[in-house]
Design a protein around this motif. Sequence first.
Motif, PDB file in Angstrom:
ATOM      1  N   LEU A  65       0.829  -1.201   0.000  1.00  0.00           N
ATOM      2  CA  LEU A  65       0.000   0.000   0.000  1.00  0.00           C
ATOM      3  C   LEU A  65       0.869   1.260   0.000  1.00  0.00           C
ATOM      4  N   LYS A  66       1.927   1.244   0.769  1.00  0.00           N
ATOM      5  CA  LYS A  66       2.854   2.381   0.819  1.00  0.00           C
ATOM      6  C   LYS A  66       3.475   2.612  -0.552  1.00  0.00           C
ATOM      7  N   THR A  67       3.860   1.539  -1.215  1.00  0.00           N
ATOM      8  CA  THR A  67       4.469   1.656  -2.539  1.00  0.00           C
ATOM      9  C   THR A  67       3.484   2.230  -3.551  1.00  0.00           C
ATOM     10  N   ILE A  68       2.240   1.741  -3.525  1.00  0.00           N
ATOM     11  CA  ILE A  68       1.207   2.250  -4.442  1.00  0.00           C
ATOM     12  C   ILE A  68       0.974   3.734  -4.198  1.00  0.00           C
ATOM     13  N   HIS A  69       0.891   4.109  -2.939  1.00  0.00           N
ATOM     14  CA  HIS A  69       0.687   5.514  -2.569  1.00  0.00           C
ATOM     15  C   HIS A  69       1.794   6.389  -3.152  1.00  0.00           C
ATOM     16  N   THR A 107      -2.567   3.903   8.219  1.00  0.00           N
ATOM     17  CA  THR A 107      -1.314   4.217   7.525  1.00  0.00           C
ATOM     18  C   THR A 107      -1.248   5.651   7.011  1.00  0.00           C
ATOM     19  N   GLY A 108      -2.412   6.228   6.707  1.00  0.00           N
ATOM     20  CA  GLY A 108      -2.419   7.548   6.087  1.00  0.00           C
ATOM     21  C   GLY A 108      -2.188   7.488   4.584  1.00  0.00           C
ATOM     22  N   PHE A 109      -2.104   6.264   4.029  1.00  0.00           N
ATOM     23  CA  PHE A 109      -1.834   6.104   2.605  1.00  0.00           C
ATOM     24  C   PHE A 109      -3.097   5.956   1.765  1.00  0.00           C
ATOM     25  N   VAL A 110      -4.256   5.813   2.411  1.00  0.00           N
ATOM     26  CA  VAL A 110      -5.507   5.655   1.668  1.00  0.00           C
ATOM     27  C   VAL A 110      -6.470   6.783   2.018  1.00  0.00           C
ATOM     28  N   ASP A 111      -7.347   7.094   1.087  1.00  0.00           N
ATOM     29  CA  ASP A 111      -8.319   8.171   1.285  1.00  0.00           C
ATOM     30  C   ASP A 111      -9.720   7.635   1.524  1.00  0.00           C
ATOM     31  N   LEU A 112      -9.979   6.448   0.995  1.00  0.00           N
ATOM     32  CA  LEU A 112     -11.324   5.859   1.026  1.00  0.00           C
ATOM     33  C   LEU A 112     -11.177   4.348   1.189  1.00  0.00           C
ATOM     34  N   ILE A 113     -12.014   3.749   2.036  1.00  0.00           N
ATOM     35  CA  ILE A 113     -11.958   2.308   2.250  1.00  0.00           C
ATOM     36  C   ILE A 113     -13.323   1.687   1.979  1.00  0.00           C
ATOM     37  N   ASP A 114     -13.303   0.589   1.239  1.00  0.00           N
ATOM     38  CA  ASP A 114     -14.523  -0.170   0.944  1.00  0.00           C
ATOM     39  C   ASP A 114     -14.810  -1.125   2.098  1.00  0.00           C
ATOM     40  N   VAL A 115     -16.035  -1.100   2.598  1.00  0.00           N
ATOM     41  CA  VAL A 115     -16.469  -2.035   3.644  1.00  0.00           C
ATOM     42  C   VAL A 115     -17.680  -2.793   3.131  1.00  0.00           C
ATOM     43  N   GLU A 116     -17.581  -4.110   3.071  1.00  0.00           N
ATOM     44  CA  GLU A 116     -18.730  -4.918   2.673  1.00  0.00           C
ATOM     45  C   GLU A 116     -19.761  -4.869   3.801  1.00  0.00           C
ATOM     46  N   ALA A 117     -20.836  -4.179   3.541  1.00  0.00           N
ATOM     47  CA  ALA A 117     -21.798  -3.835   4.589  1.00  0.00           C
ATOM     48  C   ALA A 117     -22.447  -5.043   5.255  1.00  0.00           C
ATOM     49  N   PHE A 118     -22.542  -6.162   4.517  1.00  0.00           N
ATOM     50  CA  PHE A 118     -23.267  -7.313   5.046  1.00  0.00           C
ATOM     51  C   PHE A 118     -22.352  -8.511   5.335  1.00  0.00           C
ATOM     52  N   PHE A 119     -21.042  -8.254   5.400  1.00  0.00           N
ATOM     53  CA  PHE A 119     -20.086  -9.318   5.722  1.00  0.00           C
ATOM     54  C   PHE A 119     -20.285  -9.797   7.157  1.00  0.00           C
ATOM     55  N   ASP A 120     -20.450  -8.849   8.070  1.00  0.00           N
ATOM     56  CA  ASP A 120     -20.756  -9.158   9.473  1.00  0.00           C
ATOM     57  C   ASP A 120     -21.520  -7.946  10.010  1.00  0.00           C
ATOM     58  N   THR A 121     -22.830  -7.978   9.872  1.00  0.00           N
ATOM     59  CA  THR A 121     -23.636  -6.797  10.190  1.00  0.00           C
ATOM     60  C   THR A 121     -23.538  -6.378  11.660  1.00  0.00           C
ATOM     61  N   ASP A 122     -23.148  -7.301  12.530  1.00  0.00           N
ATOM     62  CA  ASP A 122     -23.000  -6.934  13.942  1.00  0.00           C
ATOM     63  C   ASP A 122     -21.807  -6.007  14.164  1.00  0.00           C
ATOM     64  N   ARG A 123     -20.861  -6.042  13.237  1.00  0.00           N
ATOM     65  CA  ARG A 123     -19.645  -5.238  13.397  1.00  0.00           C
ATOM     66  C   ARG A 123     -19.559  -4.056  12.438  1.00  0.00           C
TER      67      ARG A 123
END
Length: 253
Positions: A65-69, A107-123
């Motif tokens: 991720l650091k390298t991509i950034h 890390t500070g290397f990403v601006d946006l993160i994808d979260v699968e909303a229904f992977f574990d709805t309790d969390r």
Amino acid sequence: MKTVEIKGIKIGEGIPKICIPLTGKTREEIIKEAETVKNMEPDFVEWRADCYEEGKNSENSLEMLKTIHCVLDKIPLLFTFRTDKEGGSQSITCEDYVNLLENAAKTGFVDLIDVEAFFDTDRTESLMKRLKECGVYVAASNHHFDRTPSIEEMVKRMETMDRFGADILKLAVMPKSDEDLMSLLTATVMMKRRTEKPVITMSMGKTGVLSRLCGEASGSAVTFAAGIKASAPGQIPAERMRRTLQLLHESFT
């Protein structure tokens, strides 16, 4: 609609923004791909960490991720680990998934993160909150590679993402008919009226190509285009996508 602004890119305003995914399997492939995609001048880039052969290894993923950034420099970066349950390349435990996303956010290397909303709805809600506290935006997502749910179900799922606290709501479905494509577009228009947040929707495959092009009319704020390689069925090469979106925009203004 409220926009989400990342490094000067306003998601939810004007022409749908173009995101190009990085899908390389090895470090060498990913670096080469990132350098090529950078020259395509996308609005932002998605790193599909699940495609990386060491993607589940948090330490190696963060180093990658650091390298991509560093390669992308000022281009906004979306971090995604797509699970196999939603069309991704690898399986992962819930615990490892949560840890990977949280470590990426720190890390500070990403601006946006994808979260699968229904992977574990309790969390989901608490995970999104922690990610946002790290200073990143959150895109809640849900993918159906085998069907197109009913209009009511699609709207309900996006409303749930909204309640969870996501900044952006994303839904991808697979059409089996032209009617399925129309259902996705209808759900998008309906959701645009029910939330102030940017919505991203797509109907995959050849039948759904129109959904990747008409976002300015339907209300989908981002379209995913192919760089070196497509990450999902129906993605259009980035330069062709840019020309088409510009032509459509001119007809709206």
